[in-house]
Design an enzyme around this catalytic site. Structure first.
Site, PDB file in Angstrom:
ATOM      1  N   CYS A   2     -34.411  -0.238 -28.797  1.00 58.23           N
ATOM      2  CA  CYS A   2     -34.487   1.166 -28.408  1.00 58.23           C
ATOM      3  C   CYS A   2     -35.938   1.529 -28.080  1.00 58.23           C
ATOM      4  O   CYS A   2     -36.865   0.988 -28.663  1.00 58.23           O
ATOM      5  CB  CYS A   2     -34.003   2.154 -29.477  1.00 58.23           C
ATOM      6  SG  CYS A   2     -32.284   1.929 -29.912  1.00 58.23           S
ATOM      7  N   ARG A  27     -36.352  -2.465 -23.791  1.00 55.50           N
ATOM      8  CA  ARG A  27     -36.046  -2.418 -25.217  1.00 55.50           C
ATOM      9  C   ARG A  27     -34.584  -2.083 -25.494  1.00 55.50           C
ATOM     10  O   ARG A  27     -34.138  -2.102 -26.639  1.00 55.50           O
ATOM     11  CB  ARG A  27     -36.923  -1.357 -25.900  1.00 55.50           C
ATOM     12  CG  ARG A  27     -38.391  -1.594 -25.729  1.00 55.50           C
ATOM     13  CD  ARG A  27     -39.176  -0.491 -26.377  1.00 55.50           C
ATOM     14  NE  ARG A  27     -39.095  -0.570 -27.820  1.00 55.50           N
ATOM     15  CZ  ARG A  27     -39.898  -1.281 -28.580  1.00 55.50           C
ATOM     16  NH1 ARG A  27     -40.858  -1.971 -28.034  1.00 55.50           N
ATOM     17  NH2 ARG A  27     -39.751  -1.311 -29.879  1.00 55.50           N
ATOM     18  N   TRP A  75     -30.380   0.702 -27.482  1.00 55.78           N
ATOM     19  CA  TRP A  75     -29.674  -0.554 -27.688  1.00 55.78           C
ATOM     20  C   TRP A  75     -28.806  -0.311 -28.917  1.00 55.78           C
ATOM     21  O   TRP A  75     -29.300  -0.190 -30.035  1.00 55.78           O
ATOM     22  CB  TRP A  75     -30.661  -1.702 -27.934  1.00 55.78           C
ATOM     23  CG  TRP A  75     -30.022  -3.047 -27.946  1.00 55.78           C
ATOM     24  CD1 TRP A  75     -29.804  -3.859 -26.872  1.00 55.78           C
ATOM     25  CD2 TRP A  75     -29.511  -3.743 -29.092  1.00 55.78           C
ATOM     26  NE1 TRP A  75     -29.188  -5.017 -27.278  1.00 55.78           N
ATOM     27  CE2 TRP A  75     -28.995  -4.979 -28.627  1.00 55.78           C
ATOM     28  CE3 TRP A  75     -29.427  -3.464 -30.455  1.00 55.78           C
ATOM     29  CZ2 TRP A  75     -28.419  -5.922 -29.483  1.00 55.78           C
ATOM     30  CZ3 TRP A  75     -28.844  -4.401 -31.299  1.00 55.78           C
ATOM     31  CH2 TRP A  75     -28.355  -5.604 -30.800  1.00 55.78           C
ATOM     32  N   ASN A  99     -35.766   4.951 -33.152  1.00 55.01           N
ATOM     33  CA  ASN A  99     -35.766   3.506 -32.890  1.00 55.01           C
ATOM     34  C   ASN A  99     -35.716   2.810 -34.239  1.00 55.01           C
ATOM     35  O   ASN A  99     -36.525   3.107 -35.113  1.00 55.01           O
ATOM     36  CB  ASN A  99     -37.059   3.148 -32.129  1.00 55.01           C
ATOM     37  CG  ASN A  99     -37.310   1.653 -32.090  1.00 55.01           C
ATOM     38  OD1 ASN A  99     -36.381   0.863 -32.154  1.00 55.01           O
ATOM     39  ND2 ASN A  99     -38.571   1.279 -31.966  1.00 55.01           N
ATOM     40  N   GLY A 100     -34.760   1.890 -34.424  1.00 55.58           N
ATOM     41  CA  GLY A 100     -34.665   1.159 -35.690  1.00 55.58           C
ATOM     42  C   GLY A 100     -33.331   1.405 -36.366  1.00 55.58           C
ATOM     43  O   GLY A 100     -32.370   1.836 -35.724  1.00 55.58           O
ATOM     44  N   GLU A 481     -35.355 -24.555 -24.561  1.00 55.43           N
ATOM     45  CA  GLU A 481     -35.777 -23.328 -23.906  1.00 55.43           C
ATOM     46  C   GLU A 481     -35.102 -23.202 -22.533  1.00 55.43           C
ATOM     47  O   GLU A 481     -34.677 -22.115 -22.136  1.00 55.43           O
ATOM     48  CB  GLU A 481     -37.314 -23.309 -23.778  1.00 55.43           C
ATOM     49  CG  GLU A 481     -37.901 -22.149 -23.020  1.00 55.43           C
ATOM     50  CD  GLU A 481     -37.508 -20.772 -23.557  1.00 55.43           C
ATOM     51  OE1 GLU A 481     -36.913 -20.672 -24.635  1.00 55.43           O
ATOM     52  OE2 GLU A 481     -37.797 -19.782 -22.850  1.00 55.43           O
ATOM     53  N   LYS A 485     -32.850 -20.007 -21.515  1.00 55.47           N
ATOM     54  CA  LYS A 485     -33.215 -19.206 -20.340  1.00 55.47           C
ATOM     55  C   LYS A 485     -32.018 -19.051 -19.419  1.00 55.47           C
ATOM     56  O   LYS A 485     -31.686 -17.982 -18.960  1.00 55.47           O
ATOM     57  CB  LYS A 485     -34.368 -19.915 -19.616  1.00 55.47           C
ATOM     58  CG  LYS A 485     -35.320 -19.072 -18.885  1.00 55.47           C
ATOM     59  CD  LYS A 485     -36.399 -18.447 -19.732  1.00 55.47           C
ATOM     60  CE  LYS A 485     -35.909 -17.775 -20.958  1.00 55.47           C
ATOM     61  NZ  LYS A 485     -36.794 -17.405 -21.949  1.00 55.47           N
ATOM     62  N   GLU A 488     -29.041 -16.900 -21.041  1.00 54.60           N
ATOM     63  CA  GLU A 488     -29.254 -15.467 -21.296  1.00 54.60           C
ATOM     64  C   GLU A 488     -29.217 -14.627 -20.023  1.00 54.60           C
ATOM     65  O   GLU A 488     -28.838 -13.462 -20.073  1.00 54.60           O
ATOM     66  CB  GLU A 488     -30.531 -15.210 -22.098  1.00 54.60           C
ATOM     67  CG  GLU A 488     -31.819 -15.452 -21.371  1.00 54.60           C
ATOM     68  CD  GLU A 488     -33.042 -15.183 -22.235  1.00 54.60           C
ATOM     69  OE1 GLU A 488     -33.065 -14.192 -22.966  1.00 54.60           O
ATOM     70  OE2 GLU A 488     -34.001 -15.982 -22.159  1.00 54.60           O
ATOM     71  N   HIS A 504     -22.332 -39.342 -29.524  1.00 50.60           N
ATOM     72  CA  HIS A 504     -21.770 -39.105 -30.856  1.00 50.60           C
ATOM     73  C   HIS A 504     -20.819 -37.920 -30.869  1.00 50.60           C
ATOM     74  O   HIS A 504     -20.541 -37.357 -31.921  1.00 50.60           O
ATOM     75  CB  HIS A 504     -22.909 -38.931 -31.872  1.00 50.60           C
ATOM     76  CG  HIS A 504     -23.765 -40.152 -31.972  1.00 50.60           C
ATOM     77  ND1 HIS A 504     -23.381 -41.281 -32.646  1.00 50.60           N
ATOM     78  CD2 HIS A 504     -24.954 -40.439 -31.400  1.00 50.60           C
ATOM     79  CE1 HIS A 504     -24.315 -42.214 -32.515  1.00 50.60           C
ATOM     80  NE2 HIS A 504     -25.291 -41.714 -31.757  1.00 50.60           N
ATOM     81  N   LYS A 603     -35.488  -6.635 -25.359  1.00 54.94           N
ATOM     82  CA  LYS A 603     -36.692  -7.463 -25.386  1.00 54.94           C
ATOM     83  C   LYS A 603     -37.215  -7.662 -26.799  1.00 54.94           C
ATOM     84  O   LYS A 603     -37.616  -8.744 -27.185  1.00 54.94           O
ATOM     85  CB  LYS A 603     -37.758  -6.784 -24.536  1.00 54.94           C
ATOM     86  CG  LYS A 603     -39.082  -7.503 -24.480  1.00 54.94           C
ATOM     87  CD  LYS A 603     -39.021  -8.605 -23.473  1.00 54.94           C
ATOM     88  CE  LYS A 603     -40.323  -9.365 -23.358  1.00 54.94           C
ATOM     89  NZ  LYS A 603     -40.048 -10.720 -22.845  1.00 54.94           N
TER      90      LYS A 603
HETATM   91  O1  M6R Z   1     -41.128 -10.951 -29.494  1.00 54.24           O
HETATM   92  P1  M6R Z   1     -40.691 -12.267 -30.025  1.00 54.24           P
HETATM   93  O2  M6R Z   1     -41.391 -13.410 -29.354  1.00 54.24           O
HETATM   94  O3  M6R Z   1     -40.804 -12.368 -31.522  1.00 54.24           O
HETATM   95  O4  M6R Z   1     -39.170 -12.389 -29.653  1.00 54.24           O
HETATM   96  C1  M6R Z   1     -38.394 -13.456 -30.123  1.00 54.24           C
HETATM   97  C2  M6R Z   1     -37.139 -13.590 -29.297  1.00 54.24           C
HETATM   98  O5  M6R Z   1     -36.352 -12.447 -29.423  1.00 54.24           O
HETATM   99  C3  M6R Z   1     -37.457 -13.819 -27.827  1.00 54.24           C
HETATM  100  O6  M6R Z   1     -38.279 -14.931 -27.678  1.00 54.24           O
HETATM  101  C4  M6R Z   1     -36.185 -14.035 -27.002  1.00 54.24           C
HETATM  102  O7  M6R Z   1     -35.517 -15.175 -27.425  1.00 54.24           O
HETATM  103  C5  M6R Z   1     -36.563 -14.121 -25.545  1.00 54.24           C
HETATM  104  N1  M6R Z   1     -36.730 -12.812 -24.996  1.00 54.24           N
HETATM  105  C6  M6R Z   1     -35.604 -14.872 -24.732  1.00 54.24           C
HETATM  106  O8  M6R Z   1     -36.057 -15.035 -23.439  1.00 54.24           O
END
Ligand code: M6R
Length: 608
Positions: A2, A27, A75, A99-100, A481, A485, A488, A504, A603
């Site tokens: 948020c 956010r 969010w 927010n939170g 990674e 990527k 997501e 396996h 994010k």
């Molecule tokens: O802000 P942070 O690096 O702590 O965030 C951790 C994850 O939420 C973040 O890396 C997330 O997996 C990525 N946005 C994915 O692309």
């Protein structure tokens, strides 16, 4: 999660709030709303959906017109995305954005109902706080906020307006980030600096439990006990352009292209005489010599950077490294000892689970080191040592340049630690450091060389329901990674697998045409990975191979080959990351997805 904003000043408040919320949509973006004082009365406009839905609604029905107000992009945590659950939420005389999360909102709701406060419209925890503020409101806003702060539990930041205090905005922070911008005759609140950078670069960082009052264009502050607080005015080290797309169709593509500069800006100040020097970050060779075990703890992409760190630090410095997901680490009662080092990696520096690890380590005698991108963020401030990455603001939800700079810092740390421990000599350390200095240029060459190739290969992925990323050693760490990527932002199911582990069990998933992306940049393991590629291709897989320009592989063994420039094996992850990012990006674009704001994601994950 948020984003919250607020404004007091001469401009059209609705316009400022919407403009600031646009920069915070990363956010959360399942609903949006604003509350503005119009002729002394609080007018609310809110809507389910993107900010553009709110704007369209205000164009149809009219926007609140005034000079002070608060705004929110959501969010969802408590209650589905809907008009009713959208913020702002109101009590009789109080309207808030939040927010939170409020952990004890059920108890508070019960208390309010027992005291004849029954007018709840939404499913949110936020509305309960609005009602509680209203319940205690006796005409003194700050006293009322302080009272409520003592009763609610959780991590949160609030923007608040009181109906009988027109043209004034109140804000409070407990864990969730909040800054207060100070312009000429105008003041702002925001969850993050980019939201207000268009208006001012000057801001105050609100600390835990501090309350801000924005009135007559000026911000003032008090603490939890009501005492006035003098705060240091900070200046952002980036400008409006950094928070704009700059001609690129998406932030993600812009951020991929910013990687050479981001790496250069991050490593250059930390290299002296051809050797890493992290003393400015509080890290000395003497301290590095003392650590027995290392834990790297993070979430998502940042955790994947840690996986690369494990391979590199163990190989060079011969220290045992355990990598863990923060949400697991914090509850598994880890064995942390006095001479251990716990490294927390986080782009935002606000990730709830990663932040919790700092508390866990306190009292064990171990030291904490944060690798963080956002200056002044909670994790950066609470760790014993901090290495800032200098990626600039990362706006796309899918992390690219932040991962890249995290890798660059991990390499510097590994080189310095290995040299300090005597597992490599000065010459070797200089050689590795020099190679790292070349990396930004090689990343640029890679982008130039393969962007179109990746755009083409991505067209072969769009009809896939599921795919595999495979690799060995550092390539396996990297493929984690690549897989994240892709899934997501393209919404294609994807798993990363150690190539040697396929037989396996997982190889039974291979069907005709299923894409398998093999990362094969480690020369010492190339032959073995190649065998695995042949095995999946023989069973009908569409094999896509990422390897260097010199690797001996032909189109009998793979359907598509993406060749990248070659540097030393250990540093190849920083080059091989690029095609994985571009494959994910173009697959998402080709599927017509919202690249920068993938569904269900935000994010910054500031709740557990
Ligand atoms: O802000 P942070 O690096 O702590 O965030 C951790 C994850 O939420 C973040 O890396 C997330 O997996 C990525 N946005 C994915 O692309």
């Amino acid at each position: 999660m948020c984003g919250i904003v607020g404004y007091v000043g001469p401009r059209d408040c609705s316009d400022v709030l919407v403009s600031a919320l646009t920069k915070l949509e990363y956010r959360g973006y399942d609903s949006a709303g604003i509350a503005v004082f119009e002729n002394g009365k609080i007018e609310v406009a809110k809507s389910k959906g993107r900010l553009t839905d709110l704007v369209a609604k205000m164009e149809r029905e009219g926007k609140p017109v005034g000079h002070a107000g608060i705004g929110h992009t959501r969010w969802a945590t408590h209650g589905e995305p809907s008009d009713i659950n959208s913020h702002p939420h109101s009590g009789r005389r109080v309207t808030i954005v939040h927010n939170g999360i409020i952990e004890n909102y059920k108890d508070i709701k019960k208390f309010l109902i027992e005291n004849d406060r029954t007018e709840f419209l939404s499913d949110t925890d936020t509305e309960v706080v609005a009602q509680l503020l209203d319940f205690y409101y006796d005409g003194n806003p700050v006293r009322c906020i302080r009272k409520v702060l003592h009763e609610i539990r959780g991590s949160f930041a609030l923007g608040i307006v009181f109906a009988d205090r027109p043209e004034t905005v109140y804000a409070v922070r407990c864990e969730s980030p909040l800054i207060v911008g100070q312009g000429h005759g105008e003041a702002f609140i925001a969850s993050d600096v980019p939201a207000i950078i268009k208006y001012t670069k000057n801001y105050f960082l609100l600390e835990y439990g501090e309350i801000a009052v924005l009135k007559n264009g000026l911000a003032s502050f008090c603490d939890l006990h009501g005492r006035m607080v003098e705060k240091e005015l900070k200046t952002a080290d980036f400008d409006e352009d950094s928070a704009e797309k700059g001609g690129y169709p998406h932030f993600m593509l812009k951020e991929i292209h910013e990687q050479p500069t981001a790496v250069k800006t991050t490593i250059t100040p930390r290299i002296e005489g051809g050797l890493p020097n992290l003393t400015e970050c509080g890290i000395t060779p003497e301290a590095l010599r003392e650590f027995n075990n290392i834990f790297i703890v993070a979430c998502g992409t940042a955790m994947h950077a840690g996986m690369v760190g494990k391979y590199v630090i163990e190989k060079l410095a011969r220290v045992s490294v355990t990598v863990d997901i923060a949400s697991e680490f914090r509850y598994r009662d880890p064995l942390i000892q006095k001479n251990d080092l716990v490294i927390i990696i986080s782009q935002s520096g606000e990730t709830a689970d990663s932040k919790a690890v700092l508390n866990l380590v306190k009292g064990t005698g171990a030291k904490t080191l944060a690798i963080v991108n956002v200056k002044g963020s909670s994790i950066a401030r609470e760790a014993d040592m901090v290495i800032y990455t200098h990626a600039g603001p990362e706006i796309a939800v899918a992390s690219t340049k932040a991962y890249m700079v995290q890798l660059s810092v991990i390499y510097l740390l590994a080189f310095e630690m290995a040299y300090a421990k005597g597992t490599i000599d000065e010459e070797e350390c200089q050689k590795l450091t020099l190679e790292l200095v070349r990396v930004p240029e090689v990343i640029q060459q890679t982008i130039d060389r393969i962007e179109n190739v990746c755009r083409y290969v991505s067209t072969k992925l769009i009809t896939a329901d599921s795919l595999l990323y495979i690799g060995r050693g550092l390539d396996y760490a990297l493929s984690m990674e690549g897989s994240l990527k892709l899934k997501e932002i393209s919404y294609i199911h994807s798993e990363s697998y150690a190539a040697g582990e396929l037989k396996h069990g997982t190889i039974s998933l291979i069907t005709e045409g299923m894409p398998v992306i093999a990362v094969a940049t480690q020369n010492s393991l190339f032959e073995k990975t190649l065998s695995n590629i042949k095995e999946v291709k023989a069973r009908g897989a569409m094999a896509i191979v990422i390897c260097d320009l010199k690797s001996e592989i032909d189109l009998d063994s793979a359907n598509y080959i993406i060749r990248i420039p070659k540097i030393s094996e250990m540093l190849m992850p920083m080059v091989a990351t690029v095609p994985m990012q571009l494959l994910a990006y173009y697959t998402s674009v080709n599927k017509g997805n919202d690249v920068d704001k993938p569904r269900n994601l935000a994010k910054s994950v500031t709740v557990e």
